[in-house]
Design an enzyme around this catalytic site. Structure first.
Site, PDB file in Angstrom:
ATOM      1  CB  VAL A   1      30.531   3.539  44.945  1.00 32.75           C
ATOM      2  CG1 VAL A   1      29.616   4.686  44.569  1.00 32.75           C
ATOM      3  CG2 VAL A   1      31.983   3.998  45.049  1.00 32.75           C
TER       4      VAL A   1
ATOM      5  CE1 TYR B   1      42.679   7.030  41.148  1.00 33.45           C
ATOM      6  CE2 TYR B   1      44.174   7.149  39.281  1.00 33.45           C
ATOM      7  CZ  TYR B   1      43.034   7.575  39.935  1.00 33.45           C
ATOM      8  OH  TYR B   1      42.249   8.554  39.351  1.00 33.45           O
TER       9      TYR B   1
ATOM     10  CE  LYS C   1      39.903   6.160  38.375  1.00 28.96           C
ATOM     11  NZ  LYS C   1      38.488   6.559  38.283  1.00 28.96           N
TER      12      LYS C   1
END
Length: 246
Positions: free
Chosen positions: A59, A150, A154
C-alpha cells in the site's frame, strides 16, 4: 449468486487476519493484500478455507496499489467493504527519526489508505453501495513517546476518514475503528506483554481489567459493516476497554 467482496489490507495476520476471518464468516469473499510475508499469506488462505485470497500488494507504493486494485476490480467488481488495516511503525525518539523512518510510516499508514480508497471508492460509489473502515489507533488522539511518525500518520488517518465520509456520502459510509491494547504478537513484542509485571501494569490501567482480543476488534468491525450501523458515518469507534476516554 456470488458472494460479496471485501478487501482487507494487511489482512493475513494479527488483527487483520481476525477481521478477514470474521468477514468470511459473514459471507464475504475476502481479498487480503499483504506486503511481503508469504508464509502468513499462505496460512491465512488455509484458515479461510477458500474464502480468503492473499494478494501481494504494497500500500506504500502507488504503482502496486494501482495495479493490484485494477486486478481486484477486473476480477471481482466493486467491493462492498474496504478495510484499511495495513500499518507500520518505526519507533525512535523524535530527534533520531530519519527521513526513511518518517516517509515509510506515513506512506503506509496514511498514504496507503488514501491510495486504496482512491483506487476502489469510485467503483463503490458507481455500484451504489459500500462501507470503508479505517483502522486507527488511540495514539492518534493521545500522543506517546518515540512515535511521532506513527502518531502523526494515525491522526491524519482520522481526518482523512471524516473528509472521505463527506465526499463519498450518501452512497459509501466511512468510519474509523480504533483498537486499544490488543493481544497480538506485535503488541506483545512492542510492549513486553510477555513479562508478567509489564502485562499486569497495563491490565491495571484498563477499566475492563483485561487486554483486548482480536475477536473484540472483529466484533466492532461486524457492527460497522452491518445494516445496524447504516446511519453512522465519519465517526470513530474506540474499542479499548475504557483505557482512553476522550
Amino acid at each position: 449468486m456470488t458472494s460479496p467482496t471485501a478487501v482487507v489490507s494487511g489482512g493475513t495476520r494479527g488483527i487483520g487476519l481476525a477481521l478477514s476471518l470474521r468477514l468470511t464468516a459473514l459471507g464475504y469473499r475476502v481479498i487480503a493484500p499483504y506486503r511481503s510475508d508469504k508464509e502468513a499469506a499462505r496460512q491465512a488462505e488455509a484458515a479461510g478455507e477458500g474464502r480468503i485470497e492473499a494478494l501481494c500488494l504494497d500500500v506504500a507504493d502507488a504503482t502496486s496499489v494501482r495495479e493490484g486494485c485494477r486486478r481486484i476490480l477486473d476480477e471481482y467488481g466493486a467491493p462492498e467493504v474496504l478495510v484499511n488495516n495495513a500499518g507500520r511503525n518505526r519507533d525512535r525518539p523524535f530527534a533520531e527519526l530519519t527521513d526513511e523512518d518518517w516517509d515509510e510510516v506515513l506512506a503506509t499508514n496514511l498514504s496507503g489508505p488514501f491510495r486504496m480508497c482512491r483506487a476502489l471508492a469510485p467503483a463503490m460509489v458507481a455500484a451504489g453501495r459500500g462501507t470503508i473502515v479505517n483502522i486507527g489507533s488511540t495514539t492518534a488522539i493521545r500522543p506517546r513517546r518515540d512515535g511521532a511518525n506513527y502518531c502523526a500518520s494515525k491522526a491524519g488517518l482520522l481526518h482523512l476518514t471524516k473528509c472521505l465520509a463527506l465526499e463519498l456520502a450518501p452512497t459509501v459510509r466511512v468510519n474509523a475503528l480504533i483498537p486499544g491494547f490488543t493481544d497480538t504478537p506485535e503488541v506483545t513484542e512492542r510492549y513486553g506483554l510477555d513479562v508478567p509485571e509489564k502485562r499486569e501494569a497495563i491490565v491495571r490501567s484498563i477499566p475492563r481489567n483485561r487486554i483486548g482480543t482480536t475477536a473484540d476488534i472483529a466484533d466492532a468491525l461486524e457492527f460497522l459493516v452491518a445494516s445496524g450501523s447504516s446511519y453512522i458515518t465519519g465517526q470513530q469507534l474506540i474499542v479499548d476497554g475504557g483505557h482512553f476516554m476522550g
